[in-house]
Write a protein that holds these residues in place. Structure first.
Motif, PDB file in Angstrom:
ATOM      1  N   PRO A 247       0.838  -1.207   0.000  1.00  0.00           N
ATOM      2  CA  PRO A 247       0.000   0.000   0.000  1.00  0.00           C
ATOM      3  C   PRO A 247       0.872   1.256   0.000  1.00  0.00           C
ATOM      4  O   PRO A 247       1.977   1.266   0.541  1.00  0.00           O
ATOM      5  N   GLY A 248       0.360   2.278  -0.616  1.00  0.00           N
ATOM      6  CA  GLY A 248       1.086   3.539  -0.654  1.00  0.00           C
ATOM      7  C   GLY A 248       0.215   4.662  -1.150  1.00  0.00           C
ATOM      8  O   GLY A 248      -0.998   4.509  -1.307  1.00  0.00           O
ATOM      9  N   GLY A 249       0.828   5.781  -1.401  1.00  0.00           N
ATOM     10  CA  GLY A 249       0.086   6.934  -1.891  1.00  0.00           C
ATOM     11  C   GLY A 249       0.983   7.870  -2.669  1.00  0.00           C
ATOM     12  O   GLY A 249       2.207   7.837  -2.531  1.00  0.00           O
ATOM     13  N   ILE A 250       0.354   8.664  -3.479  1.00  0.00           N
ATOM     14  CA  ILE A 250       1.057   9.679  -4.260  1.00  0.00           C
ATOM     15  C   ILE A 250       0.216  10.944  -4.266  1.00  0.00           C
ATOM     16  O   ILE A 250      -0.966  10.917  -3.934  1.00  0.00           O
ATOM     17  N   THR A 251       0.833  12.031  -4.656  1.00  0.00           N
ATOM     18  CA  THR A 251       0.122  13.290  -4.838  1.00  0.00           C
ATOM     19  C   THR A 251       0.016  13.569  -6.323  1.00  0.00           C
ATOM     20  O   THR A 251       1.028  13.619  -7.023  1.00  0.00           O
ATOM     21  N   LEU A 252      -1.206  13.695  -6.814  1.00  0.00           N
ATOM     22  CA  LEU A 252      -1.429  14.063  -8.216  1.00  0.00           C
ATOM     23  C   LEU A 252      -1.302  15.578  -8.288  1.00  0.00           C
ATOM     24  O   LEU A 252      -2.217  16.309  -7.943  1.00  0.00           O
ATOM     25  N   ASP A 253      -0.129  16.039  -8.712  1.00  0.00           N
ATOM     26  CA  ASP A 253       0.128  17.478  -8.743  1.00  0.00           C
ATOM     27  C   ASP A 253       0.765  17.919 -10.051  1.00  0.00           C
ATOM     28  O   ASP A 253       1.243  19.032 -10.183  1.00  0.00           O
ATOM     29  N   ARG A 254       0.745  17.037 -11.028  1.00  0.00           N
ATOM     30  CA  ARG A 254       1.276  17.343 -12.360  1.00  0.00           C
ATOM     31  C   ARG A 254       0.220  16.928 -13.368  1.00  0.00           C
ATOM     32  O   ARG A 254      -0.360  15.842 -13.269  1.00  0.00           O
ATOM     33  N   TYR A 255      -0.027  17.790 -14.318  1.00  0.00           N
ATOM     34  CA  TYR A 255      -1.051  17.517 -15.317  1.00  0.00           C
ATOM     35  C   TYR A 255      -0.423  17.675 -16.687  1.00  0.00           C
ATOM     36  O   TYR A 255       0.435  18.530 -16.896  1.00  0.00           O
ATOM     37  N   GLY A 256      -0.810  16.813 -17.606  1.00  0.00           N
ATOM     38  CA  GLY A 256      -0.215  16.875 -18.930  1.00  0.00           C
ATOM     39  C   GLY A 256      -1.101  16.212 -19.961  1.00  0.00           C
ATOM     40  O   GLY A 256      -2.240  15.813 -19.671  1.00  0.00           O
ATOM     41  N   VAL A 257      -0.552  16.088 -21.154  1.00  0.00           N
ATOM     42  CA  VAL A 257      -1.280  15.468 -22.256  1.00  0.00           C
ATOM     43  C   VAL A 257      -0.363  14.487 -22.976  1.00  0.00           C
ATOM     44  O   VAL A 257       0.850  14.692 -23.041  1.00  0.00           O
ATOM     45  N   PHE A 258      -0.950  13.416 -23.440  1.00  0.00           N
ATOM     46  CA  PHE A 258      -0.320  12.540 -24.414  1.00  0.00           C
ATOM     47  C   PHE A 258      -0.996  12.933 -25.722  1.00  0.00           C
ATOM     48  O   PHE A 258      -2.111  12.495 -26.012  1.00  0.00           O
ATOM     49  N   GLU A 259      -0.344  13.821 -26.466  1.00  0.00           N
ATOM     50  CA  GLU A 259      -0.994  14.443 -27.626  1.00  0.00           C
ATOM     51  C   GLU A 259      -1.418  13.439 -28.687  1.00  0.00           C
ATOM     52  O   GLU A 259      -2.510  13.548 -29.235  1.00  0.00           O
ATOM     53  N   ARG A 260      -0.557  12.475 -29.001  1.00  0.00           N
ATOM     54  CA  ARG A 260      -0.893  11.519 -30.066  1.00  0.00           C
ATOM     55  C   ARG A 260      -2.194  10.788 -29.753  1.00  0.00           C
ATOM     56  O   ARG A 260      -3.017  10.554 -30.625  1.00  0.00           O
ATOM     57  N   GLN A 261      -2.396  10.438 -28.471  1.00  0.00           N
ATOM     58  CA  GLN A 261      -3.599   9.714 -28.070  1.00  0.00           C
ATOM     59  C   GLN A 261      -4.752  10.635 -27.688  1.00  0.00           C
ATOM     60  O   GLN A 261      -5.857  10.175 -27.450  1.00  0.00           O
TER      61      GLN A 261
END
Length: 138
Positions: free
Chosen positions: A35-49
């Motif tokens: 078990p663990g955790g992360i912080t979603l603090d980066r946002y981006g795009v996979f442009e091709r998809q």
């Protein structure tokens, strides 16, 4: 993406032959993910998809270890570890029509994990429909 289908992607296996699915299901059920955790603090795009995603600015060592352990049991089953660096992410939007002029990123969000889930994605009515095939133990 619907809230019920949000997931943290550790590995994308692509199309899998029916006869290999049973081995994946059995292997997934035998595994344990710490078990663990992360912080979603980066946002981006996979442009091709055309995918908009959220992820951690830096993969925590524990999540990197979970990813590596996953590939340690996938490789003997015949999958090849991708050469590119691991980019943990949660897909937020698929088939984005435009990827420019994005709004400001939302506030960071905590994401907890405690198991592997083997998910099959099937196209249906122009969208991806997810079906859980197996969950890891504990």
């Amino acid at each position: 993406m619907q809230p019920a289908t949000l997931h943290l992607t550790l590995a994308f296996l692509g199309a899998v032959d029916t006869e290999r699915v049973a081995a994946l299901v059995a292997a997934t059920a035998r595994q344990r993910a710490a078990p663990g955790g992360i912080t979603l603090d980066r946002y981006g795009v996979f442009e091709r998809q055309g995918i908009v995603w959220a992820g951690p600015a830096q993969a925590a060592p524990a999540l990197q270890q979970t990813h590596d352990e996953l590939w340690n049991w996938l490789e003997p089953l015949g999958w090849q570890r991708p050469p590119q660096a691991f980019t943990p992410h949660v897909t937020l939007l698929r088939r984005a029509a435009r990827l420019d002029n994005q709004p400001p990123a939302p506030a960071p969000e905590q994401w907890r994990y405690n198991r592997y889930v083997l998910v099959q994605s099937r196209p249906q009515d122009g969208t991806a429909r997810y079906q859980v095939l197996a969950r890891s133990g504990g």
